[in-house]
Design an enzyme around this catalytic site. Structure first.
Site, short mmCIF file in Angstrom:
data_model
loop_
_atom_site.label_atom_id
_atom_site.label_comp_id
_atom_site.label_asym_id
_atom_site.label_seq_id
_atom_site.Cartn_x
_atom_site.Cartn_y
_atom_site.Cartn_z
N SER A 77 31.21 8.64 16.96
CA SER A 77 30.87 7.81 15.80
C SER A 77 29.50 8.24 15.29
O SER A 77 28.86 9.14 15.83
CB SER A 77 30.84 6.33 16.20
OG SER A 77 29.77 6.09 17.11
N LYS A 78 29.03 7.56 14.24
CA LYS A 78 27.76 7.94 13.62
C LYS A 78 26.58 7.83 14.58
O LYS A 78 25.59 8.53 14.44
CB LYS A 78 27.51 7.07 12.39
CG LYS A 78 28.42 7.44 11.22
CD LYS A 78 28.12 6.60 10.01
CE LYS A 78 29.03 6.97 8.85
NZ LYS A 78 28.81 6.14 7.67
N ARG A 79 26.70 6.97 15.55
CA ARG A 79 25.56 6.82 16.46
C ARG A 79 25.37 8.05 17.35
O ARG A 79 24.32 8.21 17.98
CB ARG A 79 25.72 5.56 17.32
CG ARG A 79 26.71 5.66 18.45
CD ARG A 79 26.64 4.41 19.33
NE ARG A 79 27.51 4.52 20.47
CZ ARG A 79 28.80 4.22 20.47
NH1 ARG A 79 29.37 3.81 19.35
NH2 ARG A 79 29.53 4.32 21.57
#
Length: 475
Positions: free
Chosen positions: A243-245
């Protein structure tokens, strides 16, 4: 044997992310390996989330990665009449039926199922008896449901996972057309894959749960099944779904960060596929060697450091002339004027062991690209001492006298000043480095002087002398 035909079918609800790019890559390589066709289909039926900008971003990302397709792009929103015709085909066969249950009624049934701890599946209220072709209601809204087999099992014969068995009792009657007539995802996918004669469906294993319903639709149309291959997902280093994290996850984000398309392709293919211990592959090698036999069953772990290493490999090994062209947009983005290409090649040659991406390379090249630099005050106070005035002045004189200004002549001039003043290399190199770059870290000082050129090198050395004298007068 029929011609191999694969497809990549993204939903344009955002940029092309890393997982989607890998799916596209596997389909592309499989088709190319077998001399088949690679088709691009844009699944844009989600009108609220699908945008022209997102579609263009996908097309741009695929073009940048070099994933050229043989047919398409096809857009599902342009194929509604074909889907409507296919719905009518199943209705006429008694393989589908109208359902007039209202949303309120369905919600009440779901709540009751949850209360009784049952799976909230459609209970078949509107399902006609076997063999009955129902009449479509008039004056009353209805959806069209697929008449799913409610006994036995559906087996997905997966080329990567092996056989996966689904109990048909767990699969309720899927809605294939909404009350406004628009078709639903699973129905469109099957109709398109049949029409486009897709032989192999290679996709992420998050789609595995859709596959038994799609197999049943193939059977209802009387069409031979394609072969399925569900590729394991990509996880972050914490083993959670990427994911973006975990950092930038779109292809264009990595492009804008100064990664090379060859590096992205090379890294992505290795997240689930292997060929011995080989890490770096040319495009031709990937096409020659890629098969589904060596795609792993376990999830690939996205390692940003390994990704950087792959990009660094390409940065080190690319021809300087190629890098000089590829770095230009990144120089423009920083607001610098674009230098001569041959000069850029010399500059890059001194820095490419010190950067892993093109953005890092431009950041490291600031003192080369800028007309004026700012000094690190701490470094200036440490190295700009009064006893450096004479050696720097002499270096200015020696460099000024050079007609042919290159690394060799600069080195001779520098060495002569060291000998004349009885200095070790570091005694003079570090003050000169601060004078020319503003800091204490750079490539070899002879290289720096030669790349900066006579005019800028002399001007910065003179500025350093003025700075030392100013410091001395303030003490």
């Amino acid at each position: 044997m029929p011609q191999i035909r694969t497809r990549f079918a993204p939903s344009p609800t955002g940029y092309l992310h890393i997982g989607g790019a890998r799916t596209a890559l596997f389909n592309y390589l499989f088709a190319r390996h077998h001399g088949g066709k690679f088709i691009l289909r844009i699944e844009d039926t989600d009108r609220e989330r699908s945008t022209p900008e997102a579609i263009q971003a996908i097309l741009d990302a695929m073009s940048w990665l070099g994933l050229d397709y043989d047919e398409g792009p096809f857009y599902q929103t342009e194929r509604y009449p074909f889907y409507k015709q296919s719905v009518q085909q199943l209705l006429a066969k008694g393989k589908a039926y109208p359902c007039t249950c209202t949303p309120e009624e369905l919600n009440a049934k779901r709540q009751l199922a949850q209360k009784e701890k049952r799976k909230p599946a459609y209970d078949g209220t509107c399902r006609p008896p076997d063999g009955v072709v129902p009449v479509l209601p008039t004056g009353k809204p209805y959806v069209v449901r697929f008449r799913s087999p409610n006994e036995g099992s559906t087996v997905v014969r997966d080329l990567i996972k092996g056989d996966v068995v689904f109990d048909n009792r767990e699969l309720d009657d899927l809605i294939i057309a909404r009350s406004d007539g628009t078709p639903t995802y699973n129905f469109c996918v099957v109709v398109d894959d049949i029409d486009m004669r897709i032989t192999h469906i290679i996709r992420g294993d998050d789609h595995l749960s859709n596959t038994p319903r799609q197999i049943q639709l193939y059977d209802a149309f009387g069409y031979e099944l394609p072969q399925f291959a569900h590729v394991p997902l990509i996880l972050g280093t914490d083993k959670a779904r990427l994911s973006k994290r975990h950092g930038a996850t779109s292809v264009t984000a990595y492009r804008d960060m100064g990664y090379f398309p060859e590096a992205v392709v090379n890294y992505l293919v290795r997240l689930a596929w292997s060929h011995g211990d080989q890490e770096i592959f040319t495009r031709e090698e990937l096409i020659e060697k890629f098969t589904l036999d060596t795609v792993g069953k376990s999830a690939g772990v996205f390692n940003p450091e390994k990704f950087l290493w792959v990009n660094f490999h390409y940065l080190k090994s690319k021809p300087l002339s190629e890098l000089a062209g590829e770095i230009v947009p990144f120089i423009k983005a920083k607001g610098y004027r674009i230098p001569d290409k041959k000069w850029l090649e010399k500059m890059i040659a001194t820095l490419r062991e010190r950067a892993k991406t093109l953005t890092e390379l431009v950041d490291a090249a600031g003192y080369y690209l800028a007309d004026e630099i700012s000094l690190d005050e701490k470094a200036a106070k440490k190295f700009f001492t009064q006893d450096m005035i004479a050696p720097i002045q002499r270096l200015i004189e020696r460099l000024s006298a050079l007609d042919n200004f290159n690394e060799s002549t600069v080195e001779l001039a520098f060495t002569s000043v060291l000998e004349e003043h009885g200095l070790q290399m570091g005694n003079l190199a570090q003050p000169v480095r601060v004078a020319l770059t503003g800091g204490t870290v750079s490539p070899g000082i002879h290289d720096v002087i030669a790349v900066l050129g006579k005019e800028r090198a002399l001007r910065r050395l003179q500025n350093a002398l003025d700075y030392i004298r100013q410091l001395d007068s303030n003490r």
